[in-house]
Design a protein around this motif. Structure first.
Motif, PDB file in Angstrom:
ATOM      1  N   SER A 104       0.818  -1.222   0.007  1.00  0.00           N
ATOM      2  CA  SER A 104      -0.028   0.075   0.029  1.00  0.00           C
ATOM      3  C   SER A 104       0.837   1.169  -0.026  1.00  0.00           C
ATOM      4  CB  SER A 104      -0.759   0.053   1.223  1.00  0.00           C
ATOM      5  OG  SER A 104      -1.760  -1.104   1.176  1.00  0.00           O
ATOM      6  N   ALA A 105       1.905   1.388   0.722  1.00  0.00           N
ATOM      7  CA  ALA A 105       2.813   2.304   0.784  1.00  0.00           C
ATOM      8  C   ALA A 105       3.519   2.659  -0.452  1.00  0.00           C
ATOM      9  CB  ALA A 105       3.771   2.130   1.801  1.00  0.00           C
ATOM     10  N   GLU A 106       3.836   1.238  -1.187  1.00  0.00           N
ATOM     11  CA  GLU A 106       4.626   1.587  -2.471  1.00  0.00           C
ATOM     12  C   GLU A 106       3.669   2.243  -3.431  1.00  0.00           C
ATOM     13  OE1 GLU A 106       7.751   1.116  -3.552  1.00  0.00           O
ATOM     14  OE2 GLU A 106       8.316   0.727  -1.551  1.00  0.00           O
ATOM     15  N   LYS A 107       2.223   1.598  -3.344  1.00  0.00           N
ATOM     16  CA  LYS A 107       1.284   2.438  -4.521  1.00  0.00           C
ATOM     17  C   LYS A 107       0.904   3.914  -4.093  1.00  0.00           C
ATOM     18  CE  LYS A 107      -0.928  -2.202  -5.321  1.00  0.00           C
ATOM     19  NZ  LYS A 107      -2.125  -2.955  -4.897  1.00  0.00           N
ATOM     20  N   ALA A 108       1.226   4.210  -2.922  1.00  0.00           N
ATOM     21  CA  ALA A 108       0.729   5.517  -2.592  1.00  0.00           C
ATOM     22  C   ALA A 108       2.005   6.573  -3.146  1.00  0.00           C
ATOM     23  CB  ALA A 108       0.441   5.721  -1.200  1.00  0.00           C
ATOM     24  N   LYS A 109       3.110   6.194  -3.390  1.00  0.00           N
ATOM     25  CA  LYS A 109       4.241   6.953  -3.674  1.00  0.00           C
ATOM     26  C   LYS A 109       3.982   7.780  -4.836  1.00  0.00           C
ATOM     27  CE  LYS A 109       8.167   4.668  -1.514  1.00  0.00           C
ATOM     28  NZ  LYS A 109       9.753   4.060  -1.894  1.00  0.00           N
TER      29      LYS A 109
END
Length: 45
Positions: free
Chosen positions: A40-45
Motif C-alpha cells: 500500500s505504501a509503494e502504491k501511494a508513492k
C-alpha cells in the motif's frame, strides 16, 4: 501495574497463537499484514 501489563501481553500472545493454531501460523499472518502495508505504501508513492 507492571504485572498487569505483562499478564495482558501474555494473554494476548496466547490468544493469537490459539487463533492461528501454531506460532508459525502467527508469524505468517503477521508477515502477510506487513506485506500488505508495504504494498500500500509503494502504491501511494
Amino acid at each position: 501495574m507492571t504485572r498487569l501489563i505483562a499478564l495482558l501481553l501474555l494473554a494476548g500472545t496466547a490468544m493469537l497463537a490459539a487463533g492461528c493454531n501454531t506460532m508459525a501460523g502467527a508469524g505468517e499472518d503477521i508477515s502477510k499484514g506487513g506485506n500488505a502495508i508495504t504494498n500500500s505504501a509503494e502504491k501511494a508513492k
